[in-house]
Each structure stands twice: as C-alpha cells, then as structure tokens.
Design a protein around this motif. Structure first.
Motif, mmCIF file in Angstrom:
data_model
loop_
_atom_site.group_PDB
_atom_site.id
_atom_site.type_symbol
_atom_site.label_atom_id
_atom_site.label_comp_id
_atom_site.label_asym_id
_atom_site.label_seq_id
_atom_site.Cartn_x
_atom_site.Cartn_y
_atom_site.Cartn_z
ATOM 1 N N ARG A 1 -42.599 -11.326 -17.539
ATOM 2 C CA ARG A 1 -42.152 -11.339 -15.756
ATOM 3 C C ARG A 1 -42.580 -12.529 -15.277
ATOM 4 N NH1 ARG A 1 -41.939 -5.162 -14.184
ATOM 5 N NH2 ARG A 1 -40.956 -4.416 -15.725
ATOM 6 N N SER A 2 -42.474 -12.662 -13.830
ATOM 7 C CA SER A 2 -43.004 -13.906 -13.005
ATOM 8 C C SER A 2 -42.861 -15.200 -13.651
ATOM 9 C CB SER A 2 -44.561 -13.332 -12.534
ATOM 10 O OG SER A 2 -44.603 -12.372 -11.850
ATOM 11 N N GLN A 3 -41.824 -15.444 -14.434
ATOM 12 C CA GLN A 3 -41.650 -16.859 -14.963
ATOM 13 C C GLN A 3 -40.717 -17.440 -13.921
ATOM 14 O OE1 GLN A 3 -39.090 -15.601 -18.544
ATOM 15 N NE2 GLN A 3 -41.028 -16.079 -19.608
ATOM 16 N N GLN A 4 -41.239 -18.494 -13.830
ATOM 17 C CA GLN A 4 -40.499 -19.524 -12.778
ATOM 18 C C GLN A 4 -39.117 -20.255 -13.534
ATOM 19 O OE1 GLN A 4 -44.190 -21.590 -10.326
ATOM 20 N NE2 GLN A 4 -43.264 -22.734 -11.798
ATOM 21 N N ILE A 5 -38.156 -20.112 -12.693
ATOM 22 C CA ILE A 5 -36.794 -20.495 -13.136
ATOM 23 C C ILE A 5 -36.179 -21.516 -11.970
ATOM 24 C CG2 ILE A 5 -34.463 -20.011 -13.898
ATOM 25 C CD1 ILE A 5 -36.504 -18.659 -15.320
ATOM 26 N N TYR A 6 -36.243 -22.809 -12.334
ATOM 27 C CA TYR A 6 -35.661 -23.785 -11.633
ATOM 28 C C TYR A 6 -34.371 -24.256 -11.662
ATOM 29 C CZ TYR A 6 -40.202 -24.833 -8.849
ATOM 30 O OH TYR A 6 -41.238 -24.738 -7.967
ATOM 31 N N SER A 7 -33.451 -24.272 -10.658
ATOM 32 C CA SER A 7 -32.218 -24.721 -10.562
ATOM 33 C C SER A 7 -32.302 -26.188 -10.061
ATOM 34 C CB SER A 7 -31.186 -24.028 -9.868
ATOM 35 O OG SER A 7 -31.099 -22.885 -10.411
ATOM 36 N N LEU A 8 -31.888 -27.241 -11.053
ATOM 37 C CA LEU A 8 -31.781 -28.602 -10.600
ATOM 38 C C LEU A 8 -30.450 -29.039 -10.346
ATOM 39 C CD1 LEU A 8 -34.587 -30.015 -13.361
ATOM 40 C CD2 LEU A 8 -34.954 -29.016 -10.928
ATOM 41 N N ILE A 9 -29.685 -29.408 -9.222
ATOM 42 C CA ILE A 9 -28.512 -29.829 -9.067
ATOM 43 C C ILE A 9 -28.295 -31.052 -8.833
ATOM 44 C CG2 ILE A 9 -26.691 -29.025 -7.637
ATOM 45 C CD1 ILE A 9 -27.740 -26.302 -7.128
ATOM 46 N N ASP A 10 -27.539 -31.741 -9.575
ATOM 47 C CA ASP A 10 -27.156 -33.001 -9.337
ATOM 48 C C ASP A 10 -26.137 -33.245 -8.233
ATOM 49 O OD1 ASP A 10 -26.615 -35.816 -9.381
ATOM 50 O OD2 ASP A 10 -25.884 -35.693 -11.565
#
Length: 442
Positions: free
Chosen positions: A226-235
């Motif tokens: 848990r508490s993993q960082q999930i980043y969405s990188l949007i071009d």
C-alpha cells in the motif's frame, strides 16, 4: 402569435373552394361560409390562448433540470418540467436552446421532456432560454412563451463511471467492466497477520515457528503493498491533438488517468499528476492523507493541447526534482514512428532507471479495419477499375505499415526494459487499469 400549419391548410381549402365558384356558382356561397367559420374558429382560438385565465403570468412556464457538472464522453441527462395553468388541456411543443456543438438525444423520453447530451470537449457550455409553443385542440394559432433561465455547466473529465469502478473495486468485481483478475506470480506483498491453517491455504506460507509454539499449523497472511505512488504523466503536445470519435487523445488520456487514480485510491495507493508539453506546467503530488477526487479533477479540467513539440528533457528534470521515492510512472503519449521514439528513448531510459515506467500510446483502429477489408479484394486490371483498386491497395499498404511500426515500437521499448501498452482509444481506461493491477501484483 404564430399561425399554425392547420390554418394554412384550411385557408388553402377555402381559396380553392371559392375559386371553384367560377366553374360552379354554388361553390361561392359554400366558400364564403367556410371563410366565416374559419375566422370564427380563429377568434375562438385566440381568446382561448390569450385570455387572462389566471392572475399568474405567464400561463405556461418551464424549468430545466440538469447537473452543474457534465461528464465528458458520457451521456448526461437533462429534463424539462412544464407547469400548465390553463383551465383546459393544451398541447405544448418544447424547444430548448442547448449549448452550441451539442445535439440532444431524444431517444430517452421525448414525451416527458427528458433527453441527454454527449459532450466531447471539456470546458464551459451555456444553455439559453426554453421556448414553449402552446396550441389548443382547434390548432389554428400557436402562442410562444419564453421561459427558463440561461445557465452554464462545466464539462469535466469523465466521472460518471467512477462510482461503478468504486462499487466493483470494493466487491472485487472489476471483471464486469473488462478488468481482469491477475494471477499472483510471487509474494510482492506486505505481511499482515498470522492465522490458523484452513484447507486451501498455500502450504508455502506456513509459519513453522508459530506452528511449533501453538502445536497446530499456522500460516502467514499477506496483503498488497500500500501507499505506493502512482504518477500519471500526460503529454499535451501536438501528437495528442489527434481525434477519435470526436474526442482528442488528450481527452482519452485524461479520462483514463482519472479512472486509474480512482481505482488506485481504492487500493490505498497514492496517485499524482504531471502534465507537460514544451515545459512542465502542472505538478500535483500524491496527497499525504486520504482525499477525494476534487483536486485532481480540477487540475485535469483545464488541460488543453499545445502545438509545440514535447520536451522530454524538461520532464526528466522535473521528475528527478519532485519525485524522490521510487514510483510507478504511467506516461500517456503517442509515438507514430520509430524515429520519434528513438529521439526520446534516452529520456525514457532515464525515467525507467529510477522508477517503474509504463508507456501508453494509441493504436489506430481505422487502418486495421482498412487492411482487413482490402485484403479481401483481389487486384484486377480491367481499365474501369484499375485506378480505383490501385489507390485502395496503396492505402492498404500505408495502413499496414503504420500498424507494423507501432508493433516495432512496443518491441523496442521492451528490449530496453520499459513496459509498453498499445491500446485503442476507446478501451484505454480498462486496459490501463488492467496493466496497473498486473504491475502491482507481479
């Protein structure tokens, strides 16, 4: 006041009858009485419609009911309630001034004034007035009422299905939306507790020390990390301006990142957001405490594509500066050629060296359909069809080249240890969530 179609039809009959009097004299008298009857009915119709039957004004009014926020790419219900103060039944035609660019879908219920709107772009849309056209059973005249207040609605990224994802995630029924159950390959999980062994438990999880102390079989219980960082990188560069079914690739990416962030929160992970083009303009770090989707949705609402070339070097600098913990980076972009990928490959390798990178780009479904249809056509060389079939074969070869190059891009990324996802735009949300669950559980 508007003269109805029925009036013009009746007037045409009267004129033809009077004109027929030149051929048969009694038709003059018949036509004259028909004209008197028509004028009498016209006066009656005007009195019924315009007489002040009530002290309240106007006699008809309507109210529009819709949400303050619309979901982009989904059907949004709009209903109209009409209040009738006439002491007798009247028929009412409703014209709602919907925002420009939106076409109402009356298939929901035309009789009850319920319809839906399907926006394909984010932004502010403005409703106008509601026009009511009332007529009695006589039907010679229509009276127009202008009612309803103009209002504005904001179209946000697709949030209509988030409640479905939430319900299915709670009950572990995400397969109903096409989200697969992922078989666990190893124990990339965190220890939770020790419990008594029951039939069906994995014997590899037996805790022998606890078993020796309790004199009965005990097993370890694990839970997902848990508490993993999930980043969405949007071009947001020009490559994301391409449109499918009325929506740009950027809109598909925004909807998918919103759905993924929602599921990630239900899995107790911490989603973040970075948008970039020729520079990084939005950085939303993962929340330190459990928060709603409000901040993320507000940031995604205002994103627009740009015409410049995407600068991946600026992205690498920002990621290295603001993301210090190893995270899962999901990059939404669109590589169309191997040359475009090779130019950015060093930056993708740099991101993947410090984090887990997943590159998501889009598969064009139209070329694949074109290839399938053209493969059935055998080349013939008769002069009337030669030019047309040669052009069709040419387009088929070009389409096949695009599809093949997309597969080469996936293969090249995997050769460098970078996870890749090639997906049609319409299946983006489900496929990204499937890939997220696969990475999380392997």
């Amino acid at each position: 006041m508007f003269l109805a179609r029925r009036f013009y039809m009746a007037m045409t009959v009267v004129i033809l009858t009077i004109g027929g009097g030149y051929l048969w004299l009694p038709l003059f008298s018949i036509g004259r009485w028909m004209l008197f009857a028509l004028l009498f009915l016209l006066v009656v119709d005007l009195v019924l419609l315009y007489w002040p039957w009530t002290k309240q004004s106007p006699t008809l009014s309507a109210t529009r009911h819709c949400a303050d926020r619309f979901s982009n790419g989904d059907d949004n219900a709009v209903s109209i309630t009409v209040e009738d103060r006439y002491p007798f039944p009247v028929a009412v035609d409703i014209i709602d001034e919907v925002p420009a660019g939106l076409t109402p879908n009356w298939s929901v219920s035309k009789e009850s004034g319920l319809y839906s709107l399907h926006p394909t772009r984010r932004g502010i849309y403005s409703f106008g007035h509601i026009r009511l056209f009332a007529h009695t059973r006589v039907g010679l005249v229509q009276r127009r009422f202008t009612t309803g207040n103009p209002q504005e609605v904001k179209v946000y990224p697709s949030f209509a299905r988030l409640s479905q994802y939430e319900f299915l995630a709670i009950h572990n029924n995400l397969t109903e939306q096409g989200i697969k159950r992922i078989r666990r390959v190893g124990h990339h999980t965190e220890f939770e507790q020790i419990k008594d062994y029951v039939t069906g438990d994995d014997y590899r999880t037996i805790n022998w020390r606890a078993t020796a102390r309790r004199h009965q079989l005990m097993v370890n219980v694990y839970q997902d990390e848990r508490s993993q960082q999930i980043y969405s990188l949007i071009d947001k560069g020009r490559v994301m301006q391409q449109a499918f079914c009325g929506m740009t690739l950027l809109d598909y990416a925004i909807n998918a990142s919103l759905a993924l962030s929602y599921v990630a929160m239900r899995k107790d992970d911490r989603p973040g957001l970075i948008t970039f083009a020729d520079h990084v303009d939005t950085i939303l770090p993962p929340p330190t405490a459990r928060m709603g989707m409000g901040p993320l949705m507000e940031r995604l609402y205002a994103q627009q594509t740009e015409f410049g070339e995407t600068d991946y070097s600026a992205l690498c600098v920002s990621v290295n500066k603001h993301i210090t913990k190893r995270s899962l980076l999901i990059l939404y972009t669109n590589f169309t050629t191997l040359v475009a990928l090779r130019r950015q490959l060093p930056y993708l390798q740099q991101l993947n060296s410090r984090h887990r990178l997943l590159v998501v780009f889009f598969e064009e479904s139209k070329p694949a359909v074109h290839i399938t249809s053209q493969a059935k056509l055998a080349p013939t060389y008769s002069s009337p069809l030669m030019e047309r079939q040669t052009s069709s074969l040419f387009h088929s070869v070009i389409a096949e080249k695009f599809v093949y190059e997309k597969r080469l891009i996936v293969s090249l990324l995997k050769q460098h240890g970078i996870a890749a996802l090639l997906t049609p735009p319409e299946n983006l949300s489900v496929n990204v969530i499937n890939k997220y669950l696969e990475i999380k559980n392997t």
